[in-house]
Motif scaffolding. Structure first.
Motif, short mmCIF file in Angstrom:
data_model
loop_
_atom_site.label_atom_id
_atom_site.label_comp_id
_atom_site.label_asym_id
_atom_site.label_seq_id
_atom_site.Cartn_x
_atom_site.Cartn_y
_atom_site.Cartn_z
N ALA A 15 10.19 -13.87 5.31
CA ALA A 15 11.60 -13.41 5.65
C ALA A 15 12.30 -13.06 4.26
N LYS A 16 12.36 -14.26 3.37
CA LYS A 16 12.86 -13.95 1.93
C LYS A 16 12.39 -12.78 1.24
N ALA A 17 11.11 -12.71 1.20
CA ALA A 17 10.27 -11.73 0.53
C ALA A 17 10.72 -10.32 0.98
N ALA A 18 11.02 -10.30 2.37
CA ALA A 18 11.39 -8.93 3.28
C ALA A 18 12.78 -8.66 2.95
N GLY A 19 13.83 -9.61 2.35
CA GLY A 19 15.10 -9.24 1.89
C GLY A 19 15.88 -9.72 3.14
N LEU A 20 15.33 -10.44 3.92
CA LEU A 20 16.01 -11.06 5.25
C LEU A 20 16.60 -12.52 5.00
N PRO A 21 17.67 -12.70 5.91
CA PRO A 21 17.98 -14.25 5.62
C PRO A 21 16.91 -15.23 6.34
N VAL A 22 16.51 -16.27 6.09
CA VAL A 22 15.89 -17.31 6.67
C VAL A 22 16.22 -17.28 8.13
N GLU A 23 17.46 -17.62 8.30
CA GLU A 23 18.22 -17.95 9.65
C GLU A 23 19.49 -17.46 9.56
N ASP A 24 20.09 -17.29 10.86
CA ASP A 24 21.48 -16.58 11.05
C ASP A 24 22.39 -17.73 11.19
N ALA A 25 23.79 -17.33 11.42
CA ALA A 25 24.74 -18.28 11.34
C ALA A 25 24.62 -19.53 12.11
N SER A 26 24.12 -19.41 13.26
CA SER A 26 23.67 -20.29 14.27
C SER A 26 22.60 -21.26 14.05
N GLY A 27 21.81 -20.79 13.01
CA GLY A 27 20.68 -21.79 12.64
C GLY A 27 19.27 -21.24 13.15
N GLU A 28 19.33 -19.99 13.82
CA GLU A 28 18.20 -19.48 14.56
C GLU A 28 17.34 -18.74 13.31
N LYS A 29 16.08 -18.94 13.35
CA LYS A 29 15.23 -18.56 12.35
C LYS A 29 14.86 -17.05 12.48
N THR A 30 15.02 -16.34 11.44
CA THR A 30 14.81 -14.96 11.56
C THR A 30 13.38 -14.36 12.15
N PHE A 31 12.32 -15.07 11.28
CA PHE A 31 10.94 -15.08 11.93
C PHE A 31 10.44 -16.59 12.39
N LYS A 32 10.80 -16.85 13.67
CA LYS A 32 10.53 -18.06 14.29
C LYS A 32 9.08 -18.25 14.87
N VAL A 33 8.46 -19.10 14.37
CA VAL A 33 6.96 -19.60 14.54
C VAL A 33 7.14 -20.03 15.76
N VAL A 34 6.12 -19.85 17.17
CA VAL A 34 6.01 -20.42 18.08
C VAL A 34 4.81 -20.82 18.25
N SER A 35 4.49 -21.55 19.49
CA SER A 35 2.98 -21.58 19.77
C SER A 35 2.49 -20.35 20.48
N ARG A 36 1.09 -20.09 20.65
CA ARG A 36 0.58 -19.24 21.11
C ARG A 36 1.11 -18.91 22.68
N ASP A 37 1.17 -20.03 23.45
CA ASP A 37 1.44 -19.90 24.72
C ASP A 37 2.98 -19.39 24.77
N GLU A 38 3.80 -19.77 23.75
CA GLU A 38 5.27 -19.45 24.00
C GLU A 38 5.31 -17.90 23.55
N LEU A 39 4.62 -17.31 22.76
CA LEU A 39 4.74 -16.12 22.16
C LEU A 39 4.64 -15.21 23.46
N PHE A 40 3.40 -15.39 24.07
CA PHE A 40 2.94 -14.36 25.10
C PHE A 40 3.61 -14.65 26.28
N SER A 41 4.34 -15.86 26.72
CA SER A 41 5.15 -15.98 27.60
C SER A 41 6.67 -15.45 27.50
N SER A 42 6.88 -15.42 26.53
CA SER A 42 8.65 -15.25 25.98
C SER A 42 8.54 -13.77 25.55
N ALA A 43 7.83 -13.10 25.12
CA ALA A 43 7.93 -11.92 24.23
C ALA A 43 8.11 -10.66 25.49
#
Length: 358
Positions: A201-229
């Motif tokens: 995220a830093k290398a792409a010129g993006l903040p690591v997280e927003d004001a609420s602490g949510e990650k810009t690129f949030k790493v999740v489990s395999r199951d969570e990615l497919f179920s939440s996307a």
């Protein structure tokens, strides 16, 4: 002295012809093939088809290949006694057995790409997402048939974009979907860590997280990615480890409203599993630019099924156009011509492979 024979393979648009024409004055004979024969190393390729490919390629001393359109496994290399130079496009190619070529003293050389942002594949991936979300191909067909509105579009802001892989292309597409369309980004791949995602995220010129602490690129489990996307996009390199990685076990976790995009490589996803998902209409839409076998066979169900009807998913297909823009392909062929002339003079070639780059 007989001219040195060059085969230019899989040049569907004939872009190579005016560039390779200059080689004729230097003692080369150029033959351009605008079709692709079945891959030698595919498990379903019959011996007759393998022999047909050998018969086509056997006369040539120099072969110009285009990406992975024609694979060169060791057995095929061994059956080409006249081959002296194998050229490809790009700086790596998993479809060429470089070690087999090296063992026979056949150099393999690729091309160097110009850095563009966003690159062609990123643009095409985003285009497929928008085509599905906004029903562009379907609405175009309806309008030309005299119709009008038939369904709703899918809004993207605030939705979840799931990237399966966070390499160069995964980052590039995710950045656009986050900034331009306000999507939340979740990411998964086998060895991806949150620390690595933060650095990307830093290398792409993006903040690591927003004001609420949510990650810009949030790493999740395999199951969570497919179920939440709401949009799931494959951004992996094809390798022995990733071949057949995405199966029905993953795909059936997708939401009914989800969109699934693959602009990476077809064999990363089990084709029968994805096809069954689409026929059942288990998700809203599927966008594909890559396939198990390319060109996609004319009798493939991806071509022949009436998608978006009788409960089936909407499907948008393109013929592996992710990297096929005129400037890119022309630049690749220009570099190949220069390498042929260097090889003829005994000079060092550019972008010579020591291995396949993966």
């Amino acid at each position: 002295m007989a001219p040195t024979k060059i085969a230019v393979l899989d040049d569907y648009q004939k872009l190579s012809e005016p560039l390779f024409e200059r080689l004729r004055a230097s003692g080369f004979e150029v033959t351009t093939f605008t079709d692709t024969l079945l891959p030698y190393n595919h498990p379903n390729t019959l011996q007759d088809a393998k022999d047909a490919l050998v018969k086509r390629l056997e006369p040539f001393e120099i072969i110009s290949s285009m990406r992975e359109r024609t694979p060169f496994p060791a057995e095929l290399v061994e059956r080409l006694p006249n081959l002296k130079l194998l050229l490809t496009t790009g700086n790596r190619n998993a479809a060429i057995n470089v070690n087999a070529c090296t063992a026979r003293g056949i150099p393999v050389a690729g091309t160097a790409g110009e850095a563009r942002s966003p690159d062609s594949t990123t643009q095409h991936c985003v285009a497929l997402i928008l085509a599905l979300a906004r029903n562009i191909p379907q609405d175009d067909a309806v309008m030309k048939a005299g119709g009008w509105q038939t369904t709703f579009a899918t809004a993207l802001p605030g939705k979840v974009f799931g990237t399966i892989g966070l390499g160069r292309l995964g980052v590039s597409v995710s950045k656009i979907m986050h900034i331009a369309f306000g999507m939340k980004i979740v990411a998964w791949s086998t060895n991806l860590t949150q620390e690595a995602a933060d650095e990307k995220a830093k290398a792409a010129g993006l903040p690591v997280e927003d004001a609420s602490g949510e990650k810009t690129f949030k790493v999740v489990s395999r199951d969570e990615l497919f179920s939440s996307a709401d949009v799931a996009s494959v951004q992996l390199v094809l390798s022995d480890r990733s071949r057949g990685l995405i199966t029905a076990n993953d795909l059936t976790k997708l939401k009914k409203s989800a969109l699934f995009i693959n602009t990476s490589r077809g064999p990363i996803v089990v084709d029968d599993d994805l096809l069954e998902l689409a026929k059942k209409g288990s998700i809203r839409g599927i966008g594909l630019d890559v396939y198990e076998i390319e060109p996609l066979p004319k009798d493939s169900e991806w071509r022949t099924t009436k998608w978006g009807e009788e409960g089936r998913s909407r499907v948008v297909l393109s013929p592996h156009m992710g990297y096929v823009d005129e400037e890119t392909i022309t630049g690749m062929y220009e570099q190949q011509v220069e390498n042929i002339l260097r090889w003829q003079k005994g000079e060092a070639m550019a972008t010579v492979f020591k291995d396949n780059g993966y």
